[in-house]
Motif scaffolding. Structure first.
Motif, mmCIF file in Angstrom:
data_model
loop_
_atom_site.group_PDB
_atom_site.id
_atom_site.type_symbol
_atom_site.label_atom_id
_atom_site.label_comp_id
_atom_site.label_asym_id
_atom_site.label_seq_id
_atom_site.Cartn_x
_atom_site.Cartn_y
_atom_site.Cartn_z
ATOM 1 N N THR A 1 3.217 -0.098 -10.391
ATOM 2 C CA THR A 1 4.162 -0.982 -9.610
ATOM 3 C C THR A 1 3.352 -2.370 -9.253
ATOM 4 O O THR A 1 2.230 -2.291 -9.424
ATOM 5 N N TYR B 1 3.379 -5.712 -6.808
ATOM 6 C CA TYR B 1 3.819 -6.546 -5.486
ATOM 7 C C TYR B 1 3.390 -7.978 -5.463
ATOM 8 O O TYR B 1 1.972 -8.205 -5.688
ATOM 9 N N ASN C 1 11.511 0.774 -5.437
ATOM 10 C CA ASN C 1 10.728 1.683 -4.281
ATOM 11 C C ASN C 1 11.215 2.921 -3.945
ATOM 12 O O ASN C 1 10.303 3.897 -3.825
ATOM 13 N N SER C 2 12.317 3.201 -4.452
ATOM 14 C CA SER C 2 12.767 4.653 -3.970
ATOM 15 C C SER C 2 12.342 5.661 -4.939
ATOM 16 O O SER C 2 12.236 6.969 -4.924
ATOM 17 N N LYS D 1 5.422 8.414 -2.126
ATOM 18 C CA LYS D 1 5.327 7.947 -0.772
ATOM 19 C C LYS D 1 4.073 7.103 -0.627
ATOM 20 O O LYS D 1 4.220 5.921 -0.090
ATOM 21 N N GLN E 1 4.856 3.659 -1.961
ATOM 22 C CA GLN E 1 5.857 2.986 -1.186
ATOM 23 C C GLN E 1 5.077 2.390 0.126
ATOM 24 O O GLN E 1 5.170 1.052 0.434
ATOM 25 N N ASP E 2 4.206 3.116 0.734
ATOM 26 C CA ASP E 2 3.357 2.791 1.923
ATOM 27 C C ASP E 2 2.410 1.688 1.793
ATOM 28 O O ASP E 2 2.302 0.865 2.500
ATOM 29 N N ARG F 1 2.788 -0.657 -0.535
ATOM 30 C CA ARG F 1 3.495 -2.008 -0.453
ATOM 31 C C ARG F 1 3.737 -2.501 0.822
ATOM 32 O O ARG F 1 3.542 -3.721 1.036
ATOM 33 N N THR F 2 4.232 -1.390 1.494
ATOM 34 C CA THR F 2 4.751 -1.833 2.951
ATOM 35 C C THR F 2 3.329 -2.288 3.704
ATOM 36 O O THR F 2 3.586 -3.320 4.468
#
Length: 165
Positions: free
Chosen positions: A7, A9, A43-44, A48, A51-52, A54-55
């Motif tokens: 992914t 970012y 993102n979904s 996990k 996702q974490d 990127r956040t």
């Protein structure tokens, strides 16, 4: 064998390419060119840990995060993994020389091997190899480019340099 997912970012320093799976983040690298792909995973659909990631990168660049808490799975030799693990002990807004890094690993004579392993760090920013500097304080050796290393160190410095003019 698991299927790695990639992914992207967008950061102030370029597009971060994040590769991983349910076992953790294998790599984060920065791309020099603008990059977008129609195959971008939403993102979904990401594990996990991704996702974490990127956040937490978003929080880091916003100045809201000083430590990362991610499931990491870097691929390398036993020695490289030992060096990368030691990099995680360098606190936010602190630097360490290559010599100090070698001493922390228990072998002053391994300075060149430590520098080489730092340069092969596959997990940009999260494993903070940008915090390792030359013995004279110079910003030496950074795979992402010295300008990015300087930017990251300035970003982490709570005292922003003021211009006199």
């Amino acid at each position: 064998m698991s299927n790695l997912i990639t992914t992207y970012y967008k950061t102030p320093l370029g597009t971060a390419e994040i590769v991983g799976d349910n076992n953790g983040i294998q790599s984060i690298s920065v791309l020099d060119d603008e990059f977008s792909t129609p195959l971008e995973v939403t993102n979904s659909d990401l594990p996990k840990c991704m996702q974490d990631c990127r956040t937490q990168l978003e929080e880091y660049f916003a100045g809201e995060r000083m430590e990362f808490d991610l499931k990491l799975n870097p691929q390398g030799t036993t020695f490289q993994k030992k060096v990368w693990k030691e990099l995680l002990n360098i606190p936010f807004n602190k630097t360490r020389t290559y010599l100090e890094q070698s001493k922390a690993l228990g072998d002053v004579k391994a300075i060149r091997a430590v520098a080489s392993a730092n340069g092969k760090n596959p997990i940009w920013i999260v494993i903070p190899c940008h915090r390792v500097i030359g013995s004279d304080g110079s910003l030496t050796g950074y795979a992402g480019g010295i300008w990015r290393k300087k930017w990251l160190l300035d970003h982490e410095n709570p005292v922003k340099q003021q211009s006199l003019f």
